[in-house]
Design a protein around this motif. Structure first.
Motif, PDB file in Angstrom:
ATOM      1  N   LEU A  89     -53.985  60.668   3.002  1.00  0.00           N
ATOM      2  CA  LEU A  89     -55.440  60.489   2.934  1.00  0.00           C
ATOM      3  C   LEU A  89     -55.823  59.514   1.818  1.00  0.00           C
ATOM      4  CD1 LEU A  89     -56.635  64.158   3.561  1.00  0.00           C
ATOM      5  CD2 LEU A  89     -56.823  62.219   5.129  1.00  0.00           C
ATOM      6  N   LYS A  90     -55.057  59.516   0.733  1.00  0.00           N
ATOM      7  CA  LYS A  90     -55.327  58.552  -0.344  1.00  0.00           C
ATOM      8  C   LYS A  90     -55.115  57.127   0.158  1.00  0.00           C
ATOM      9  CE  LYS A  90     -53.926  57.177  -5.007  1.00  0.00           C
ATOM     10  NZ  LYS A  90     -53.052  57.450  -6.172  1.00  0.00           N
ATOM     11  N   ARG A  91     -54.031  56.918   0.916  1.00  0.00           N
ATOM     12  CA  ARG A  91     -53.788  55.578   1.472  1.00  0.00           C
ATOM     13  C   ARG A  91     -54.929  55.164   2.401  1.00  0.00           C
ATOM     14  NH1 ARG A  91     -51.190  54.336   6.466  1.00  0.00           N
ATOM     15  NH2 ARG A  91     -50.918  52.074   6.629  1.00  0.00           N
ATOM     16  N   ILE A  92     -55.366  56.089   3.251  1.00  0.00           N
ATOM     17  CA  ILE A  92     -56.453  55.795   4.184  1.00  0.00           C
ATOM     18  C   ILE A  92     -57.734  55.457   3.419  1.00  0.00           C
ATOM     19  CG2 ILE A  92     -57.957  56.839   5.930  1.00  0.00           C
ATOM     20  CD1 ILE A  92     -55.412  58.411   6.862  1.00  0.00           C
ATOM     21  N   PHE A  93     -58.014  56.211   2.358  1.00  0.00           N
ATOM     22  CA  PHE A  93     -59.197  55.954   1.530  1.00  0.00           C
ATOM     23  C   PHE A  93     -59.139  54.543   0.949  1.00  0.00           C
ATOM     24  CE2 PHE A  93     -61.298  55.815  -2.578  1.00  0.00           C
ATOM     25  CZ  PHE A  93     -62.527  56.415  -2.331  1.00  0.00           C
ATOM     26  N   ILE A  94     -57.981  54.157   0.406  1.00  0.00           N
ATOM     27  CA  ILE A  94     -57.837  52.832  -0.209  1.00  0.00           C
ATOM     28  C   ILE A  94     -58.013  51.733   0.844  1.00  0.00           C
ATOM     29  CG2 ILE A  94     -56.170  51.281  -1.312  1.00  0.00           C
ATOM     30  CD1 ILE A  94     -55.061  53.779  -2.765  1.00  0.00           C
ATOM     31  N   LEU A  95     -57.458  51.948   2.043  1.00  0.00           N
ATOM     32  CA  LEU A  95     -57.602  50.961   3.109  1.00  0.00           C
ATOM     33  C   LEU A  95     -59.063  50.783   3.526  1.00  0.00           C
ATOM     34  CD1 LEU A  95     -54.548  51.865   5.403  1.00  0.00           C
ATOM     35  CD2 LEU A  95     -54.804  49.821   3.979  1.00  0.00           C
ATOM     36  N   CYS A  96     -59.836  51.859   3.425  1.00  0.00           N
ATOM     37  CA  CYS A  96     -61.244  51.805   3.843  1.00  0.00           C
ATOM     38  C   CYS A  96     -62.174  51.366   2.716  1.00  0.00           C
ATOM     39  CB  CYS A  96     -61.690  53.172   4.373  1.00  0.00           C
ATOM     40  SG  CYS A  96     -60.825  53.668   5.871  1.00  0.00           S
ATOM     41  N   ASP A  97     -61.671  51.391   1.480  1.00  0.00           N
ATOM     42  CA  ASP A  97     -62.467  50.955   0.325  1.00  0.00           C
ATOM     43  C   ASP A  97     -62.325  49.439   0.191  1.00  0.00           C
ATOM     44  OD1 ASP A  97     -63.870  50.753  -2.041  1.00  0.00           O
ATOM     45  OD2 ASP A  97     -62.214  51.499  -3.295  1.00  0.00           O
ATOM     46  N   HIS A  98     -63.051  48.716   1.025  1.00  0.00           N
ATOM     47  CA  HIS A  98     -62.852  47.267   1.140  1.00  0.00           C
ATOM     48  C   HIS A  98     -63.167  46.516  -0.142  1.00  0.00           C
ATOM     49  CE1 HIS A  98     -62.178  48.032   5.323  1.00  0.00           C
ATOM     50  NE2 HIS A  98     -63.425  48.428   5.545  1.00  0.00           N
ATOM     51  N   LEU A 111     -47.582  54.118  -8.032  1.00  0.00           N
ATOM     52  CA  LEU A 111     -47.403  53.060  -7.046  1.00  0.00           C
ATOM     53  C   LEU A 111     -47.052  53.641  -5.675  1.00  0.00           C
ATOM     54  CD1 LEU A 111     -45.539  49.725  -7.661  1.00  0.00           C
ATOM     55  CD2 LEU A 111     -45.065  51.013  -5.597  1.00  0.00           C
ATOM     56  N   PHE A 112     -46.193  54.654  -5.669  1.00  0.00           N
ATOM     57  CA  PHE A 112     -45.764  55.260  -4.398  1.00  0.00           C
ATOM     58  C   PHE A 112     -46.613  56.476  -4.007  1.00  0.00           C
ATOM     59  CE2 PHE A 112     -41.572  53.149  -5.318  1.00  0.00           C
ATOM     60  CZ  PHE A 112     -41.543  52.378  -4.166  1.00  0.00           C
ATOM     61  N   SER A 113     -47.767  56.643  -4.643  1.00  0.00           N
ATOM     62  CA  SER A 113     -48.584  57.832  -4.359  1.00  0.00           C
ATOM     63  C   SER A 113     -49.248  57.795  -2.995  1.00  0.00           C
ATOM     64  CB  SER A 113     -49.657  58.009  -5.445  1.00  0.00           C
ATOM     65  OG  SER A 113     -50.571  56.913  -5.432  1.00  0.00           O
ATOM     66  N   THR A 114     -49.155  56.659  -2.301  1.00  0.00           N
ATOM     67  CA  THR A 114     -49.689  56.574  -0.939  1.00  0.00           C
ATOM     68  C   THR A 114     -48.571  56.620   0.109  1.00  0.00           C
ATOM     69  OG1 THR A 114     -49.720  54.172  -1.236  1.00  0.00           O
ATOM     70  CG2 THR A 114     -51.796  55.335  -1.567  1.00  0.00           C
ATOM     71  N   ALA A 115     -47.346  56.834  -0.342  1.00  0.00           N
ATOM     72  CA  ALA A 115     -46.201  57.030   0.564  1.00  0.00           C
ATOM     73  C   ALA A 115     -45.943  58.532   0.678  1.00  0.00           C
ATOM     74  CB  ALA A 115     -44.966  56.326   0.016  1.00  0.00           C
ATOM     75  N   PRO A 116     -45.276  58.983   1.747  1.00  0.00           N
ATOM     76  CA  PRO A 116     -45.008  60.432   1.888  1.00  0.00           C
ATOM     77  C   PRO A 116     -44.304  61.018   0.669  1.00  0.00           C
ATOM     78  CG  PRO A 116     -44.516  59.295   3.936  1.00  0.00           C
ATOM     79  CD  PRO A 116     -44.825  58.232   2.930  1.00  0.00           C
TER      80      PRO A 116
END
Length: 642
Positions: free
Chosen positions: A199-208, A341-346
């Motif tokens: 969800l953190k990765r998704i949030f970052i991707l959507c925070d344009h 750095l890897f907090s958006t990886a599984p």
């Protein structure tokens, strides 16, 4: 419509639900009741497989319900059905407490013994016969669900009164399409770490605009992407108000923060709306294990002597990522910075043994840029699919072909007498105590005593600056002496090796003899398989008293086999004789330093003799043809003159 999209993203064409439980608990009546929407007095002992059509529930995925018998003669069929199930409905009779007790004394332990991974729905049948004085379902099931986390939910129903019968199979289908276990820890009442990271990765991707919050516009874009429907301004305000009331830090002047975004999903799950979070995850490419779906990670096939390397585009991307997470600007990533750095990886892909201790670090445990890039090069060498997945997790937006380049075959490199590779793999052979580990440790700027114990092969990766100023990545793989035989049983074991070094203790004659035997074994293997590799001999511990016989013999053998004479080094005195550049140089010239055994020489001489014979025959044949042609010309002229 959104539910149907969700089910499709789940990748399920149908859900198979197996109904099990003690005899007489109402299994068959439950199946017939959901299929016909009525109760029958006389039912068969086992109902044939029953199908609920796709439009029975909103997710529009058909359900096949399999009834079972618990009699001993049908045990094998019962086991097979349980192991093939997507979900298991486990029944007990509300009017028979012994069947409830059997859930935890027999059925649930048996499912574990059979290693059934499907979610379990516990169903109390014959609710109409339940004694009103009995303890509530929540009180009865709480300790059982605590002990058996595979239970997704529990429910009571009555086939006779048509109470909550469809709900049983709705929950079974939901447990398959929108499982709780990967997302939420029931015991801690919180999102699981892997879910948080996704969800953190998704949030970052959507925070344009990268301001750390989702604005109203960004929230609406997110809603449209995931659910194909925009949010009204009043709905956006309502969402933010709910978050702010429960968690003030979840909203700031710029919009919904990551904390608020995570809170919302925890709230959805607590309220039983798991399909909302699963829709979001699946829209961004996640599977049921909350990792990127396999179809998003291309599988490429290379020849055994080909590898993948990072492109310059990806290396530049990784440099940028390194600088972004080097928050203290000390030109190194501390463990906490690397975890971030890897907090958006599984999970951190470098937490496994192969990567843990393989690169150079500073005194604080920080990873330099060269060490960082070396680890990525190593991961690409060992597991390209995992390397690409983690590039995507940390924000790389290019495709597989933009990320990697495929190297030329090593056999072609040998024929062309040059290579275009930037990453070289070196196998390190040698007897125990020869100094293999010390060599690897010195490559990483460490003392031999700093080496962590390992049960497998030790790996070290670092960049090497050459005399012309260019840098190449060198990966050492230490082959324990006891593993050599098993390694060489694989015909292609040397295919991925660019250069091999053979380390021996220069003051121990026996150490040299073992190293020589290993060199011969590797040389023979290369000659037999066609995967010959350049080889170097390293005379370690040069600071100690040398064995004259070992020195004399190692020099003779190297000359006989056509490779460079042994290179003396002393790790203790840090006198390494430019060994790492010499290893890279040998790898860059794949046609040189290839050892040749007596058998190899004989075969080579035979081939040369054969080629010369064929050449003589060819030349002789050509002369004969020319002679015949000349005779015919002469004969023709003679006939014409006469």
């Amino acid at each position: 419509m959104a539910a149907a999209v969700t089910a499709n993203l789940a990748g399920k064409q149908g859900v198979r639900v197996v109904v099990i439980g003690d005899p007489g608990t109402g299994k068959s009546s439950l199946v017939i009741s959901v299929a016909t929407e009525q109760f029958r007095e006389n039912v068969p002992r086992v109902v044939p497989p029953t199908r609920l059509p796709a439009d029975y529930f909103p997710d529009r995925v058909p359900i096949t319900i399999v009834d079972t018998s618990s009699s001993p003669e049908h045990k094998q069929k019962l086991i097979a059905e349980c192991q093939a199930a997507d979900a298991v409905v486990l029944t007990y009779a509300c009017d028979r407490p012994t069947t409830l007790e059997r859930l935890s004394t027999f059925w649930l332990p048996e499912l574990r013994r059979l290693q059934v991974k499907a979610p379990v729905i516990v169903v109390g049948c014959k609710l109409d016969l339940r004694d009103e004085q009995q303890v509530s379902l929540e009180q009865v099931m709480a300790p059982i669900m605590q002990a058996f986390r595979e239970i997704e939910t529990c429910i009571e129903c009555s086939a006779l009164r048509q109470i909550q019968v469809p709900e049983v199979f709705y929950y079974a289908q939901k447990a398959v399409l929108h499982p709780t276990a990967p997302l939420f820890d029931q015991e801690l009442q919180s999102l699981k770490p892997r879910c948080v990271r996704a969800l953190k990765r998704i949030f970052i991707l959507c925070d344009h605009d990268r301001d750390g919050a989702l604005s109203d516009v960004e929230l609406n874009d997110f809603q449209v992407k995931c659910f194909n429907a925009p949010l009204q301004p009043t709905e956006i305000s309502g969402v933010k108000r709910v978050v702010q009331e429960k968690m003030p830090e979840g909203v700031n002047d710029h919009g919904l923060t990551l904390t608020g975004f995570l809170f919302l999903h925890a709230l959805f799950i607590e309220k039983g709306r798991l399909e909302t979070t699963w829709t979001v995850l699946r829209k961004f490419g996640y599977d049921n294990e909350i990792k990127l779906r396999d179809d998003l990670i291309p599988i490429t096939k290379q020849a055994p002597d080909q590898t993948l390397e990072l492109t310059s585009e990806v290396i530049n991307f990784l440099r940028g990522i390194f600088n972004m997470f080097d928050t203290d600007n000390d030109e190194a990533l501390l463990p906490a910075e690397l975890e971030d750095l890897f907090s958006t990886a599984p999970e951190n892909p470098w937490s496994s043994n192969a990567y843990k201790d393989c690169a150079e670090k500073n005194v604080l445990g920080g990873l330099s840029l060269e060490g960082f890039l070396s680890k990525w090069a190593l991961m690409t060498l060992l597991d390209p699919a995992n390397s690409f997945a983690n590039l995507v997790y940390v924000g790389y937006s290019g495709d597989f072909c933009s990320a990697f380049t495929t190297t030329r075959k090593r056999r072609v490199d040998r024929k062309k007498q040059q290579t275009q590779r930037n990453v070289f793999q070196c196998y390190v052979f040698g007897p125990k105590g020869a100094g293999k580990t010390a060599l690897l440790q010195s490559f990483l700027g460490r003392q031999p005593s700093d080496a962590l114990p390992t049960n497998g092969q030790r790996i070290a990766a670092n960049s090497v600056e050459l005399t012309d100023g260019t840098r190449k990545t060198l990966v050492f793989r230490e082959i324990p002496e006891d593993d050599v035989r098993s390694v060489l049983t694989d015909r292609e074991s040397l295919a991925s090796c660019d250069v091999a070094v053979f380390v021996y203790d220069s003051c121990d004659e026996f150490s040299w003899q073992r190293a020589r035997d290993l060199l011969v074994q590797v040389a023979i293997h290369g000659e037999n398989t066609g995967y010959e590799v350049p080889c170097l001999i390293i005379a370690a511990k040069d600071d100690l008293d040398q064995s004259p016989l070992a020195l004399q013999e190692s020099t003779r053998v190297s000359q006989d086999m056509g490779i460079e004479t042994p290179i003396p080094i002393s790790v203790r005195l840090k006198d390494l004789n430019n060994i790492f550049c010499r290893i890279v140089h040998a790898a860059q010239h794949p046609h040189l330093s290839i050892p040749e055994t007596e058998g190899g020489k004989t075969r080579r001489q035979y081939r040369q003799l054969l080629n010369r014979s064929l050449m003589v025959v060819s030349v002789g044949a050509a002369v004969a043809v020319v002679g015949i042609a000349a005779y015919r010309v002469y004969a023709a002229r003679k006939n014409s003159s006469s």
